[in-house]
Design an enzyme around this catalytic site. Sequence first.
Site, mmCIF file in Angstrom:
data_model
loop_
_atom_site.group_PDB
_atom_site.id
_atom_site.type_symbol
_atom_site.label_atom_id
_atom_site.label_comp_id
_atom_site.label_asym_id
_atom_site.label_seq_id
_atom_site.Cartn_x
_atom_site.Cartn_y
_atom_site.Cartn_z
ATOM 1 C CB ALA A 12 -20.860 15.347 9.952
ATOM 2 C CB THR A 35 -23.533 16.784 26.551
ATOM 3 O OG1 THR A 35 -22.306 17.367 26.499
ATOM 4 C CG2 THR A 35 -23.942 16.664 27.829
ATOM 5 N NE ARG A 45 -18.487 11.825 14.971
ATOM 6 C CZ ARG A 45 -18.569 12.940 14.518
ATOM 7 N NH1 ARG A 45 -18.014 13.444 13.566
ATOM 8 N NH2 ARG A 45 -19.109 14.117 15.313
ATOM 9 C CG PHE A 66 -28.407 26.561 28.387
ATOM 10 C CD1 PHE A 66 -27.289 26.654 28.385
ATOM 11 C CD2 PHE A 66 -28.561 25.356 27.452
ATOM 12 C CE1 PHE A 66 -25.993 26.487 27.849
ATOM 13 C CE2 PHE A 66 -27.722 25.195 26.652
ATOM 14 C CZ PHE A 66 -26.377 25.527 26.839
ATOM 15 C CG PHE A 125 -20.771 19.487 12.406
ATOM 16 C CD1 PHE A 125 -20.417 20.358 13.362
ATOM 17 C CD2 PHE A 125 -19.665 18.930 11.464
ATOM 18 C CE1 PHE A 125 -19.048 20.610 13.556
ATOM 19 C CE2 PHE A 125 -18.391 19.395 11.714
ATOM 20 C CZ PHE A 125 -18.211 20.140 12.666
ATOM 21 C CE LYS A 168 -23.764 15.359 16.881
ATOM 22 N NZ LYS A 168 -23.272 17.005 16.839
#
Length: 556
Positions: free
Chosen positions: A273, A73, A94, A381, A301, A71
């Site tokens: 979270a 990234t 954050r 990936f 999360f 997330k």
Amino acid sequence: MKTDIQIAQEAKLLPITEIAEDIPIQEDELELYGKYKAKISDAYLNRVQNNKDGKLILVTAINPTPAGEGKTTTSVGLGQAFGKLGKKAIIALREPSLGPCFGVKGGAAGGGYAQVVPMEDLNLHFTGDFHAITSANNLLAAMLDNHIQQGNELEIDTRQIVWKRCLDMNDRVLRNIVVGLGSKMDGVVREDHFTITVASEIMAVLCLAENMQDLKRRLGKMIVAYNFDGKPVTAEKLEAVGAMAALLKDALKPNLIQTLEHTPAIIHGGPFANIAHGCNSVVATKTALKMADYVITEAGFGADLGAEKFFDIKCRISGLKPDAVVLVATIRALKYNGYVAKNDLNSENMDALQAGIANLEKHIENIQKYHVPVIVTLNAFSTDTENEIKFVENFCKERNCDFALSEVWSQGGDGGIALANTIINTLKTKKSDFRLLYQDELSLEEKIRTVAKEIYGASDIALSTAVKKQLQKLEALGFKKFPICMAKTQYSLSDNPELLGRPENFMIQIREAYVAAGAGFIVVLTGSIVTMPGLPKTPAAHRIDVDDQGMISGLF
């Protein structure tokens, strides 16, 4: 293959004053912390208040798995991609907690060629915000115990003290302790507790405050205990607000750093979270919106935790309205949700993908309940197959979601251009009509039930008699209109981390409810969730070292 920290250490950073020039922020509007990081001064925040807001893009994800989602990234790479397209974009994220850095998760600066830097500074002490929050929290705890020791004029019932000390480190032995042992001069003997700093109410207060005046107002409302008559005792009554605010004066100011491709990044605040509200600060997000045409922020999360709290807490309190949501998934994580072992995720498995994609489906449905456009992105990936990617793309489009593949980990901004263009097109063709999930007027029990049923997919909630009494007391004290901050495992839509995919016919077990009066929400503990994590059997700290030249290794 280079590690994330090696990529970050090889990066050529620009002085933060040069990054600021493009925004533009004048040098005297920065408070420098070395060459590559700075705080943004109040003077700048006041100067840009009348600027037009940019578009707010929230990045969230499916439930996290050991297979990885990416997330942060994706958020970083997306900001870099907008820059490649000549768009003015800023990332608002954050700050990482030391707990996961030395525990199980590792660093939190993104990954590969989509990172914010300086990576080691960010993941360790950064600009000291977390230390300031920890100090303010523990100052209040010390003043509370001192008040009791010095005669207890406020008639505090030591059996009803609710304020906990905190530490920004995973340390399970501090969850439940006894303080005041020793002589009479060493304080009153009582049970006490620690939370991790990211779960401190002061963290939430700092992240939801609009300015210093609002910060002090919220600090004053924080409940530390109840007196013998059952009435709240607040930080204001302990005369602790001014001193806490002095400790938090600099921490309230957003931090400015850069990505590997020199995109500006505002990094500020860090509530988890799963046990807190999981969003960066309102000050940082609103400042970013005045700086750029596109602001990419994220919530912690999976969307069942971070995105729900972003919408129902942060947006409710601040008035922010997202223009679009990017929902991050990976083929590997979806197959893991189809109960494939981690070691077997590299092989094509359409049956597992079809089973596990139900987790993504539920998150899509949840976000659409807020009437915000959804763009699903697959964090690519090398083991993903064409069949698998096409299956996910078709699945998303059948559910009125735009779709794009993201390759930012390996390609940086270039790997996010398809996603950035998809978002731009979505913003042009689909209008956000943001709505909250529940209204303030509902009872606290009904708010909890609404989140459990609508977002988690539970059949109902299980409330003990003790929890029902807690909710009744909170409503009697005037907190009925507060939103709910659910503390729940991040690994499942349910409160059982073993239930993957899209569980059905389960109950959410409500263990405890208490008010964070300064933050302005009710914390609800579910299942076995705890607010002070422990270290795993093999903590990440085992791998971290520093050489004679001061070069850190093993951070991620």
